[in-house]
Write a protein that holds these residues in place. Structure first.
Motif, short mmCIF file in Angstrom:
data_model
loop_
_atom_site.label_atom_id
_atom_site.label_comp_id
_atom_site.label_asym_id
_atom_site.label_seq_id
_atom_site.Cartn_x
_atom_site.Cartn_y
_atom_site.Cartn_z
N SER A 66 0.74 -1.19 0.06
CA SER A 66 -0.03 0.08 -0.08
C SER A 66 0.82 1.15 0.22
O SER A 66 0.58 2.28 -0.46
CB SER A 66 -1.05 0.05 1.19
OG SER A 66 -0.22 -0.11 2.57
N GLU A 125 0.73 -12.46 -6.69
CA GLU A 125 -0.63 -12.45 -6.56
C GLU A 125 -0.98 -11.13 -5.75
O GLU A 125 -1.83 -10.49 -6.14
CB GLU A 125 -1.37 -13.65 -5.84
CG GLU A 125 -1.27 -14.94 -6.41
CD GLU A 125 0.15 -15.73 -6.55
OE1 GLU A 125 0.90 -15.51 -5.29
OE2 GLU A 125 0.39 -16.52 -7.33
N ALA A 126 -0.23 -10.90 -4.83
CA ALA A 126 -0.44 -9.49 -3.99
C ALA A 126 -0.34 -8.34 -4.77
O ALA A 126 -1.09 -7.15 -4.61
CB ALA A 126 0.38 -9.62 -2.69
N THR A 128 -0.18 -8.26 -8.29
CA THR A 128 -1.33 -8.23 -9.13
C THR A 128 -2.53 -7.64 -8.46
O THR A 128 -3.11 -6.60 -9.27
CB THR A 128 -1.60 -9.49 -9.77
OG1 THR A 128 -0.33 -10.06 -10.14
CG2 THR A 128 -2.58 -9.34 -10.98
N GLU A 129 -3.04 -8.24 -7.48
CA GLU A 129 -4.10 -7.55 -6.67
C GLU A 129 -3.98 -5.90 -6.25
O GLU A 129 -4.98 -5.22 -6.51
CB GLU A 129 -4.40 -8.36 -5.58
CG GLU A 129 -5.72 -7.95 -4.86
CD GLU A 129 -5.89 -8.84 -3.45
OE1 GLU A 129 -6.16 -7.98 -2.36
OE2 GLU A 129 -5.46 -9.93 -3.62
N ARG A 130 -2.96 -5.57 -5.94
CA ARG A 130 -2.55 -4.16 -5.73
C ARG A 130 -2.83 -3.25 -6.97
O ARG A 130 -3.37 -2.33 -7.03
CB ARG A 130 -1.40 -3.90 -5.00
CG ARG A 130 -0.87 -2.51 -4.76
CD ARG A 130 -2.01 -1.81 -3.45
NE ARG A 130 -1.69 -0.48 -3.50
CZ ARG A 130 -2.41 0.60 -3.09
NH1 ARG A 130 -3.42 0.24 -2.54
NH2 ARG A 130 -1.97 1.71 -2.99
N ASN A 132 -4.45 -3.97 -9.74
CA ASN A 132 -5.61 -4.05 -10.02
C ASN A 132 -6.83 -2.90 -9.39
O ASN A 132 -7.45 -2.44 -9.80
CB ASN A 132 -6.49 -5.49 -9.96
CG ASN A 132 -6.03 -6.24 -11.18
OD1 ASN A 132 -5.87 -5.94 -12.42
ND2 ASN A 132 -5.68 -7.72 -10.75
N GLU A 133 -6.20 -2.84 -8.08
CA GLU A 133 -6.90 -1.65 -7.33
C GLU A 133 -6.65 -0.65 -7.65
O GLU A 133 -7.72 0.55 -7.52
CB GLU A 133 -6.60 -2.22 -5.79
CG GLU A 133 -7.08 -3.25 -5.07
CD GLU A 133 -6.70 -3.41 -3.75
OE1 GLU A 133 -5.82 -2.41 -3.20
OE2 GLU A 133 -6.77 -4.35 -3.15
N LYS A 137 -9.15 0.95 -15.02
CA LYS A 137 -9.72 -0.32 -15.67
C LYS A 137 -9.22 -0.28 -17.35
O LYS A 137 -9.21 -1.28 -18.08
CB LYS A 137 -11.31 -0.43 -15.58
CG LYS A 137 -11.62 -0.65 -14.14
CD LYS A 137 -10.84 -1.75 -13.47
CE LYS A 137 -11.22 -1.69 -12.02
NZ LYS A 137 -10.14 -2.39 -11.18
N GLN A 147 1.70 -12.22 -15.34
CA GLN A 147 2.78 -13.12 -14.13
C GLN A 147 3.60 -13.94 -14.89
O GLN A 147 3.39 -14.86 -15.81
CB GLN A 147 1.90 -13.66 -13.21
CG GLN A 147 0.88 -12.96 -12.49
CD GLN A 147 0.26 -13.77 -11.25
OE1 GLN A 147 0.56 -15.07 -10.96
NE2 GLN A 147 -0.42 -12.96 -10.35
#
Length: 148
Positions: A66, A125-126, A128-130, A132-133, A137, A147
């Motif tokens: 973050s 994965e973390a 990629t998730e961050r 995406n947040e 878009k 990945q």
């Protein structure tokens, strides 16, 4: 990490190993019976002290995704804390590809295969998730996250 230890236990383990290798280095200075040099013992001690620092909760908070990955409407900012604090801001309009692996992010610019490689702490994965947040878009639709 391969051991199931909490951060305080990792700090204690690494500091204990650092003290052990300091003792080995000092003992090696005093006698010639050890097959390793005192220099080697001190180098290992320094390495374990650095690892102890990287295991602290303070370093974990400093290198959290973050705080490491942030974005605005026009730019992506990546802070690296492994080798001193370095910060790089990249315009979103120039990003053509994002590649993610464990502790790694590659940002390819202008479709020419060149860009930036970042070492950031986190699983693929973390990361990629961050991304995406925080990324728009529309950018993710045109520049998917891969990945590796």
């Amino acid at each position: 990490m391969y051991l199931n230890l909490d951060p305080k236990q990792m700090v204690r383990l690494n500091l204990a190993l650092a003290v052990l290798f300091i003792c080995v280095g000092v003992y090696s200075l005093q006698s010639d019976s050890l097959p390793i040099s005192s220099f080697t013992g001190f180098i290992f001690a320094i390495a374990f002290m650095v690892q102890a620092y990287r295991s602290t909760e303070k370093f974990a908070a400093k290198s959290a995704l973050s705080k490491t990955l942030t974005a605005t409407d026009t730019s992506l900012t990546v802070k690296q804390v492994y080798y001193g604090e370095q910060e790089k801001t990249v315009e979103l309009s120039r990003i053509t590809q994002l590649k993610v692996a464990d502790n790694y992010l590659a940002v390819i610019l202008d479709g020419n295969g060149q860009g930036y490689d970042f070492q950031i702490k986190g699983k693929a994965e973390a990361i990629t998730e961050r991304l995406n947040e925080i990324l728009p878009k529309a950018l993710l639709k045109n520049s998917p996250i891969e990945q590796v």
